[in-house]
Motif scaffolding. Structure first.
Motif, PDB file in Angstrom:
ATOM      1  N   HIS A 101       7.677  -6.397  20.451  1.00 47.17           N
ATOM      2  CA  HIS A 101       8.704  -6.453  21.491  1.00 47.17           C
ATOM      3  C   HIS A 101       8.825  -5.208  22.375  1.00 47.17           C
ATOM      4  CE1 HIS A 101      11.931  -8.514  23.463  1.00 47.17           C
ATOM      5  NE2 HIS A 101      12.699  -7.460  23.345  1.00 47.17           N
ATOM      6  N   ALA A 102       8.452  -4.039  21.888  1.00 50.49           N
ATOM      7  CA  ALA A 102       8.532  -2.830  22.723  1.00 50.49           C
ATOM      8  C   ALA A 102       7.737  -3.073  24.008  1.00 50.49           C
ATOM      9  CB  ALA A 102       7.978  -1.632  21.962  1.00 50.49           C
ATOM     10  N   PRO A 103       8.268  -2.680  25.163  1.00 45.60           N
ATOM     11  CA  PRO A 103       7.642  -3.040  26.446  1.00 45.60           C
ATOM     12  C   PRO A 103       6.143  -2.746  26.560  1.00 45.60           C
ATOM     13  CG  PRO A 103       9.793  -2.103  26.839  1.00 45.60           C
ATOM     14  CD  PRO A 103       9.519  -1.949  25.370  1.00 45.60           C
ATOM     15  N   VAL A 104       5.698  -1.566  26.163  1.00 43.38           N
ATOM     16  CA  VAL A 104       4.265  -1.256  26.293  1.00 43.38           C
ATOM     17  C   VAL A 104       3.448  -2.115  25.336  1.00 43.38           C
ATOM     18  CG1 VAL A 104       2.488   0.532  26.043  1.00 43.38           C
ATOM     19  CG2 VAL A 104       4.655   1.090  27.160  1.00 43.38           C
ATOM     20  N   ARG A 105       3.923  -2.312  24.112  1.00 44.36           N
ATOM     21  CA  ARG A 105       3.184  -3.150  23.159  1.00 44.36           C
ATOM     22  C   ARG A 105       3.172  -4.605  23.616  1.00 44.36           C
ATOM     23  NH1 ARG A 105       5.736   0.477  19.651  1.00 44.36           N
ATOM     24  NH2 ARG A 105       7.268  -1.025  18.918  1.00 44.36           N
ATOM     25  N   LEU A 149      -4.299  -8.506  26.049  1.00 41.09           N
ATOM     26  CA  LEU A 149      -5.329  -8.868  25.076  1.00 41.09           C
ATOM     27  C   LEU A 149      -5.325 -10.352  24.731  1.00 41.09           C
ATOM     28  CD1 LEU A 149      -5.188  -5.772  22.693  1.00 41.09           C
ATOM     29  CD2 LEU A 149      -6.819  -6.249  24.541  1.00 41.09           C
ATOM     30  N   SER A 150      -4.198 -11.017  24.932  1.00 39.72           N
ATOM     31  CA  SER A 150      -4.166 -12.454  24.619  1.00 39.72           C
ATOM     32  C   SER A 150      -4.981 -13.263  25.624  1.00 39.72           C
ATOM     33  CB  SER A 150      -2.725 -12.960  24.567  1.00 39.72           C
ATOM     34  OG  SER A 150      -2.140 -12.931  25.849  1.00 39.72           O
ATOM     35  N   ALA A 151      -5.289 -12.664  26.778  1.00 44.27           N
ATOM     36  CA  ALA A 151      -6.035 -13.370  27.815  1.00 44.27           C
ATOM     37  C   ALA A 151      -7.546 -13.150  27.730  1.00 44.27           C
ATOM     38  CB  ALA A 151      -5.542 -12.930  29.192  1.00 44.27           C
ATOM     39  N   VAL A 152      -7.988 -12.252  26.855  1.00 44.61           N
ATOM     40  CA  VAL A 152      -9.413 -11.907  26.766  1.00 44.61           C
ATOM     41  C   VAL A 152      -9.823 -11.769  25.303  1.00 44.61           C
ATOM     42  CG1 VAL A 152      -9.437 -10.716  29.003  1.00 44.61           C
ATOM     43  CG2 VAL A 152      -8.923  -9.426  26.929  1.00 44.61           C
ATOM     44  N   LEU A 165      -9.119   0.053  30.618  1.00 48.01           N
ATOM     45  CA  LEU A 165      -8.547  -1.053  31.380  1.00 48.01           C
ATOM     46  C   LEU A 165      -7.097  -1.276  30.970  1.00 48.01           C
ATOM     47  CD1 LEU A 165      -9.837  -4.209  32.757  1.00 48.01           C
ATOM     48  CD2 LEU A 165      -8.147  -4.504  30.952  1.00 48.01           C
ATOM     49  N   VAL A 166      -6.851  -1.288  29.673  1.00 42.46           N
ATOM     50  CA  VAL A 166      -5.491  -1.498  29.167  1.00 42.46           C
ATOM     51  C   VAL A 166      -4.597  -0.339  29.612  1.00 42.46           C
ATOM     52  CG1 VAL A 166      -4.066  -1.797  27.098  1.00 42.46           C
ATOM     53  CG2 VAL A 166      -6.323  -2.876  27.225  1.00 42.46           C
ATOM     54  N   ARG A 167      -5.108   0.879  29.569  1.00 47.20           N
ATOM     55  CA  ARG A 167      -4.354   2.052  30.034  1.00 47.20           C
ATOM     56  C   ARG A 167      -3.970   1.876  31.504  1.00 47.20           C
ATOM     57  NH1 ARG A 167      -8.065   6.326  29.950  1.00 47.20           N
ATOM     58  NH2 ARG A 167      -8.535   5.567  32.018  1.00 47.20           N
ATOM     59  N   GLY A 168      -4.923   1.462  32.323  1.00 45.70           N
ATOM     60  CA  GLY A 168      -4.644   1.270  33.734  1.00 45.70           C
ATOM     61  C   GLY A 168      -3.625   0.175  33.996  1.00 45.70           C
ATOM     62  N   GLU A 169      -3.732  -0.916  33.267  1.00 43.03           N
ATOM     63  CA  GLU A 169      -2.805  -2.036  33.449  1.00 43.03           C
ATOM     64  C   GLU A 169      -1.385  -1.696  32.988  1.00 43.03           C
ATOM     65  OE1 GLU A 169      -3.259  -5.147  34.890  1.00 43.03           O
ATOM     66  OE2 GLU A 169      -5.116  -4.218  35.604  1.00 43.03           O
TER      67      GLU A 169
END
Length: 101
Positions: A11-15, A22-25, A32-36
């Motif tokens: 539930h924490a916003p960043v997580r 990650l659920s989409a790939v 990439l995750v850092r940038g998003e």
């Protein structure tokens, strides 16, 4: 509103953002995750570690073009937990009268 099972690890916003990405790939590179998410390496690493400790995420490291790269992916347990968390969020949103209009 019974059956509402929000997962405090997710539930924490960043997580929550990490899990949504990650659920989409099948997997995504750390950068990439850092940038998003728009957070620093250290902040992302902290959240990744919490998800990994919960068994929701795996980290794979490999050398590519002479550089150490890190890929993240949800585990089967993580995929199920994320799906249940989003279902709980949908049930919560459905309980708000203004959102039902």
């Amino acid at each position: 509103m019974s059956g509402l099972q929000l997962d405090p690890v997710i539930h924490a916003p960043v997580r929550l953002q990490i899990c949504a990405i990650l659920s989409a790939v099948s997997e995504a590179e750390f950068s990439l995750v850092r940038g998003e998410t728009g957070v620093s390496d250290s902040v992302l690493s902290k959240h990744v570690k919490q998800l990994e400790d919960a068994g929701y995420l795996t980290v794979r490291k490999a050398t590519l073009a002479s550089r150490q790269r890190t890929w993240l992916s949800l585990t089967k347990v993580g995929t199920r937990a994320v799906a249940e968390h989003f279902r709980a969020l949908q049930r919560l949103a459905a309980s708000i009268p203004e959102l039902r209009k």
